[in-house]
Motif scaffolding. Structure first.
Motif, PDB file in Angstrom:
ATOM      1  N   ASP A   1       0.847  -1.197   0.000  1.00 44.60           N
ATOM      2  CA  ASP A   1       0.000   0.000   0.000  1.00 44.60           C
ATOM      3  C   ASP A   1       0.880   1.244   0.000  1.00 44.60           C
ATOM      4  OD1 ASP A   1      -1.776   2.151   0.624  1.00 44.60           O
ATOM      5  OD2 ASP A   1      -3.210   0.675   1.384  1.00 44.60           O
TER       6      ASP A   1
ATOM      7  N   HIS B   1      -0.670   4.368   2.132  1.00 43.14           N
ATOM      8  CA  HIS B   1      -0.820   4.381   3.588  1.00 43.14           C
ATOM      9  C   HIS B   1       0.432   4.955   4.257  1.00 43.14           C
ATOM     10  CE1 HIS B   1      -1.598   3.045   7.680  1.00 43.14           C
ATOM     11  NE2 HIS B   1      -2.865   2.885   7.319  1.00 43.14           N
TER      12      HIS B   1
ATOM     13  N   ASP C   1       1.793   4.470   7.064  1.00 43.63           N
ATOM     14  CA  ASP C   1       2.578   3.570   7.908  1.00 43.63           C
ATOM     15  C   ASP C   1       3.161   2.385   7.145  1.00 43.63           C
ATOM     16  OD1 ASP C   1       2.675   4.524  10.661  1.00 43.63           O
ATOM     17  OD2 ASP C   1       0.485   4.445  10.549  1.00 43.63           O
ATOM     18  N   PHE C   2       2.936   2.324   5.845  1.00 46.93           N
ATOM     19  CA  PHE C   2       3.569   1.266   5.054  1.00 46.93           C
ATOM     20  C   PHE C   2       5.011   1.695   4.780  1.00 46.93           C
ATOM     21  CE2 PHE C   2       4.733  -1.105   1.271  1.00 46.93           C
ATOM     22  CZ  PHE C   2       4.224  -2.375   1.549  1.00 46.93           C
TER      23      PHE C   2
ATOM     24  N   ARG D   1       7.680   4.909  10.419  1.00 44.21           N
ATOM     25  CA  ARG D   1       6.422   4.303   9.984  1.00 44.21           C
ATOM     26  C   ARG D   1       6.199   3.035  10.803  1.00 44.21           C
ATOM     27  NH1 ARG D   1       5.035   5.497   3.807  1.00 44.21           N
ATOM     28  NH2 ARG D   1       5.927   7.599   3.643  1.00 44.21           N
TER      29      ARG D   1
ATOM     30  N   TYR E   1      -0.295  -0.365  10.080  1.00 43.71           N
ATOM     31  CA  TYR E   1      -0.730  -0.742   8.733  1.00 43.71           C
ATOM     32  C   TYR E   1      -1.419  -2.106   8.747  1.00 43.71           C
ATOM     33  CZ  TYR E   1      -0.917  -2.403   4.016  1.00 43.71           C
ATOM     34  OH  TYR E   1      -1.389  -2.936   2.844  1.00 43.71           O
TER      35      TYR E   1
ATOM     36  N   TYR F   1      -4.935  -1.745   9.808  1.00 43.96           N
ATOM     37  CA  TYR F   1      -5.716  -1.174   8.698  1.00 43.96           C
ATOM     38  C   TYR F   1      -6.054  -2.250   7.662  1.00 43.96           C
ATOM     39  CZ  TYR F   1      -6.358   1.501   4.321  1.00 43.96           C
ATOM     40  OH  TYR F   1      -6.818   2.003   3.127  1.00 43.96           O
TER      41      TYR F   1
END
Length: 425
Positions: free
Chosen positions: A134, A137, A139-140, A158, A163, A166
């Protein structure tokens, strides 16, 4: 192959549909489609999110017609279809409560809902693709595939745990909000990210809990229900630890999954039919991809290719659907598939007048060309050896069945002869 692989004990009986279907449609559609330069365009061109969002602000799939797509799939001989619910860019074709980076927010349309409803209305099994990657996103973590590799974003903090939460939430949405889903295609693991980063074991348990009858592929890095060779064609049944496994060959029309306007390296319909037959002859499935245009419709070349395949499957479906490998050894330039008492001989090259089938003497009751039901006469060889002369071919080994073929090759993409076997054959 149902029940033959190591994970079969986890599967509901209904999953036999996959072996029966043999042929499916893959649909790659998303924000990359208006770019028309391959589904990896954001990574290939190292675009920032702001650059990529020019497609978000113009995303308008006004010609995306899921009902027409479903009809096209069925008329092509396919019996299941898989849509990219979310690809690597993170854009979702469904209405997610966890992000507004969706087709529902951009256009007011839940394209997964439209797809699922349309496929069910045509009697097709429904599959969804979900990318484990992703790039949208926050936090990826930035890695070798991420568009922001080599930028200051690599040094940002991150949190993959956030993630994963999510991602797990979105899988829950897809598997609780759209009724029964028959197949889930995860994509994909690689050296920098694998089962640990995805929380694969926990995610698989959640999938099984929410949809006990679902088929899940092997790309989280943990065992799944089937394996997915991509852009190559297996030439024998696939095994793991000596046991046969379900498999599905994944192929594109022209080398790109998403719409790629300038890629004209299209596979010929005849080649695609041969690939389908080879998959079935080796105990597998074929899923064939289309990448709708930026407006959501199929381009003329894709429509023509699927129509040509559909003409062939309309006449030859029983040679592939519900069929599988045969223990008989096919002659040169030919493939066998088998369904019950019927053996199907697919002729990759058309021979002159005679075709010799080892081991089938005394085992065949009747033979016909499948496309028109016209009889093929045959004789059995007694094994007597004799030298050839100017007017007669040499003898064949005992047990050989010789077919007497017409001179003219049938005008179909791949000629098929249906052989009715004796009960004990």
């Amino acid at each position: 192959m149902t029940g033959a692989h190591p994970e079969s004990a986890q599967l509901a009986p209904s999953t036999g549909w996959f072996d029966e279907a043999r042929f499916g449609l893959f649909v790659h559609f998303g924000l990359y489609s208006p770019a028309a330069r391959h589904e990896w365009v954001r990574s290939r061109e190292a675009m920032s999110q702001q650059e990529y969002d020019r497609y978000l602000h113009r995303f308008d799939p006004d010609l995306f017609d899921a009902r027409q797509l479903a009809r096209t799939a069925r008329e092509s001989g396919m019996r299941y279809a898989v849509l990219t619910a979310k690809h690597h860019d993170g854009f979702c074709l469904f209405d997610s409560a966890l992000t507004d980076y969706t087709s529902a927010s951009a256009t007011g349309r839940d394209l997964v809902r439209e797809f699922v409803d349309a496929m069910r209305a045509e009697g097709l099994r429904v599959g969804l693709y979900y990318s484990l990657l992703d790039w949208h996103h926050p936090d990826f973590t930035v890695d070798e595939h991420h568009p922001l590799r080599g930028t200051p974003a690599e040094r940002e903090h991150r949190d993959m745990a956030r993630y994963r939460a999510y991602m797990t939430g979105q899988i829950r949405e897809l598997l609780t909000g759209y009724g029964d889903i028959d197949l889930l295609f995860f994509d994909f693991s690689y050296p920098e990210k694998g089962p640990k980063e995805w929380g694969a074991d926990e995610l698989m348990r959640l999938v099984r809990e929410l949809q006990p009858g679902i088929l899940v592929n092997d790309r989280m890095g943990v065992p799944g229900d089937y394996v997915t060779p991509e852009q190559y064609q297996p030439d024998r049944p696939l095994e793991r630890d000596g046991e046969p496994v379900r498999w599905e060959a994944c192929h594109t029309l022209n080398g790109s999954w998403g719409y790629d306007r300038d890629n004209h390296d299209y596979k010929d319909p005849g080649l695609l039919v041969r690939m389908l037959v080879q998959s079935v002859a080796c105990g597998g499935n074929l899923i064939l991809n289309v990448g709708p245009t930026g407006r959501g419709n199929l381009d003329p070349r894709a429509r023509a290719t699927l129509a040509a395949i559909g003409e062939w499957t309309a006449l030859h479906a029983r040679a592939v659907r519900g069929a599988g490998p045969s223990t008989y050894e096919a002659p040169a330039n030919a493939l066998y598939t088998r369904r019950g008492r019927h053996l199907y001989l697919h002729l990759l090259a058309w021979p002159l007048k005679h075709l010799h089938l080892p081991g089938l003497a005394g085992r065949v009751r009747y033979a016909q060309l499948l496309h028109d039901g016209s009889e093929i006469r045959f004789q059995e060889t007694d094994g007597a050896r004799h030298e050839h002369n100017n007017l007669a071919p040499p003898g064949q080994p005992a047990g050989t069945l010789t077919l007497n073929l017409p001179i003219a090759r049938p005008d179909v993409l791949l000629p098929v002869i249906e052989l009715e076997l004796d009960e004990e054959a």
